[in-house]
Scaffold this motif. Sequence first.
Motif, PDB file in Angstrom:
ATOM      1  N   GLY A 113       1.260  -1.233   0.287  1.00  0.00           N
ATOM      2  CA  GLY A 113      -0.031  -0.071  -0.049  1.00  0.00           C
ATOM      3  C   GLY A 113       0.893   1.302  -0.302  1.00  0.00           C
ATOM      4  O   GLY A 113       0.745   2.714  -0.338  1.00  0.00           O
ATOM      5  N   GLN A 114       1.890   1.283   0.554  1.00  0.00           N
ATOM      6  CA  GLN A 114       2.860   2.481   0.425  1.00  0.00           C
ATOM      7  C   GLN A 114       3.698   2.575  -0.678  1.00  0.00           C
ATOM      8  O   GLN A 114       4.812   3.272  -0.736  1.00  0.00           O
ATOM      9  N   MET A 115       4.037   1.398  -1.536  1.00  0.00           N
ATOM     10  CA  MET A 115       4.647   1.679  -2.961  1.00  0.00           C
ATOM     11  C   MET A 115       3.485   2.521  -3.392  1.00  0.00           C
ATOM     12  O   MET A 115       2.948   2.865  -3.711  1.00  0.00           O
ATOM     13  N   ARG A 142       1.520   0.602 -11.048  1.00  0.00           N
ATOM     14  CA  ARG A 142       0.609  -0.311 -11.699  1.00  0.00           C
ATOM     15  C   ARG A 142       0.123  -1.417 -10.273  1.00  0.00           C
ATOM     16  O   ARG A 142      -0.451  -1.864 -10.596  1.00  0.00           O
ATOM     17  N   VAL A 143       0.889  -0.366  -9.137  1.00  0.00           N
ATOM     18  CA  VAL A 143      -0.190  -0.733  -8.131  1.00  0.00           C
ATOM     19  C   VAL A 143      -0.516  -0.821  -7.018  1.00  0.00           C
ATOM     20  O   VAL A 143      -1.466  -0.750  -6.155  1.00  0.00           O
ATOM     21  N   GLN A 144      -0.272   0.917  -7.516  1.00  0.00           N
ATOM     22  CA  GLN A 144      -1.716   1.741  -6.747  1.00  0.00           C
ATOM     23  C   GLN A 144      -2.540   1.248  -7.010  1.00  0.00           C
ATOM     24  O   GLN A 144      -3.270   0.939  -8.368  1.00  0.00           O
ATOM     25  N   GLY A 145      -3.578   1.513  -6.207  1.00  0.00           N
ATOM     26  CA  GLY A 145      -5.430   1.816  -6.374  1.00  0.00           C
ATOM     27  C   GLY A 145      -6.205   0.378  -5.729  1.00  0.00           C
ATOM     28  O   GLY A 145      -6.200   0.191  -4.643  1.00  0.00           O
ATOM     29  N   PHE A 146      -6.856   0.102  -6.791  1.00  0.00           N
ATOM     30  CA  PHE A 146      -7.997  -1.523  -6.158  1.00  0.00           C
ATOM     31  C   PHE A 146      -7.238  -2.855  -5.468  1.00  0.00           C
ATOM     32  O   PHE A 146      -7.700  -3.638  -6.565  1.00  0.00           O
ATOM     33  N   LEU A 147      -5.987  -2.791  -5.518  1.00  0.00           N
ATOM     34  CA  LEU A 147      -5.130  -4.525  -5.211  1.00  0.00           C
ATOM     35  C   LEU A 147      -5.525  -5.043  -3.681  1.00  0.00           C
ATOM     36  O   LEU A 147      -5.433  -4.259  -2.376  1.00  0.00           O
ATOM     37  N   THR A 148      -6.027  -6.304  -4.358  1.00  0.00           N
ATOM     38  CA  THR A 148      -5.781  -7.003  -2.937  1.00  0.00           C
ATOM     39  C   THR A 148      -5.242  -7.994  -2.704  1.00  0.00           C
ATOM     40  O   THR A 148      -5.128  -9.041  -3.779  1.00  0.00           O
ATOM     41  N   VAL A 149      -4.609  -7.917  -1.831  1.00  0.00           N
ATOM     42  CA  VAL A 149      -3.839 -10.129  -1.556  1.00  0.00           C
ATOM     43  C   VAL A 149      -5.085 -10.415  -0.727  1.00  0.00           C
ATOM     44  O   VAL A 149      -5.489 -10.906   0.236  1.00  0.00           O
ATOM     45  N   HIS A 184      12.639  -5.491  -2.479  1.00  0.00           N
ATOM     46  CA  HIS A 184      12.453  -4.016  -1.712  1.00  0.00           C
ATOM     47  C   HIS A 184      11.376  -5.171  -0.317  1.00  0.00           C
ATOM     48  O   HIS A 184      11.249  -4.922   0.627  1.00  0.00           O
ATOM     49  N   VAL A 185      10.165  -5.299  -0.884  1.00  0.00           N
ATOM     50  CA  VAL A 185       9.122  -6.383  -0.473  1.00  0.00           C
ATOM     51  C   VAL A 185      10.198  -7.361   0.562  1.00  0.00           C
ATOM     52  O   VAL A 185       9.119  -6.728   1.939  1.00  0.00           O
ATOM     53  N   ARG A 186      10.322  -7.583   0.633  1.00  0.00           N
ATOM     54  CA  ARG A 186      11.166  -9.173   1.278  1.00  0.00           C
ATOM     55  C   ARG A 186      11.777  -8.073   2.795  1.00  0.00           C
ATOM     56  O   ARG A 186      11.860  -8.401   3.592  1.00  0.00           O
ATOM     57  N   SER A 187      12.709  -7.085   2.398  1.00  0.00           N
ATOM     58  CA  SER A 187      13.394  -7.007   3.147  1.00  0.00           C
ATOM     59  C   SER A 187      12.362  -5.669   4.211  1.00  0.00           C
ATOM     60  O   SER A 187      12.855  -5.655   5.435  1.00  0.00           O
TER      61      SER A 187
END
Length: 116
Positions: free
Chosen positions: A23-25, A29-36, A74-77
């Motif tokens: 959510g902070q990225m 392409r990642v912003q918006g209604f992305l759901t895990v 980046h997500v991993r760290s």
Amino acid sequence: MPQSKNMARLTEDMKRELISVIGQMKDPRVQGFLTVMRVEVAPDLSSAKVYVSKMGADDATEQAVKALNRAAGHVRSEVAAHMHIRKAPEFRFFADDGAKYATHINELIAGLKREE
């Protein structure tokens, strides 16, 4: 093989942190209604499959998956730092069309109700 309580708790905590980090990225392409949708962590914490879904254009989910796989380090760290764990799994992101399928089923049910 069923997961232990500790592994299930770790998976849910990791999912929560993934949602926060993604959510902070700043990538559009990642912003918006992305759901895990779900996270599957290997028992030895070497890897984790993350299934994501994004509402929008037909290829929006695929574009988001490409962006997330490029930013997996980046997500991993970030997840390791937020969870205070020494060994974070290698994240692999996959598209999940569960939300689209659920929408399709709801439309079919609504169509049946209109016929009655």
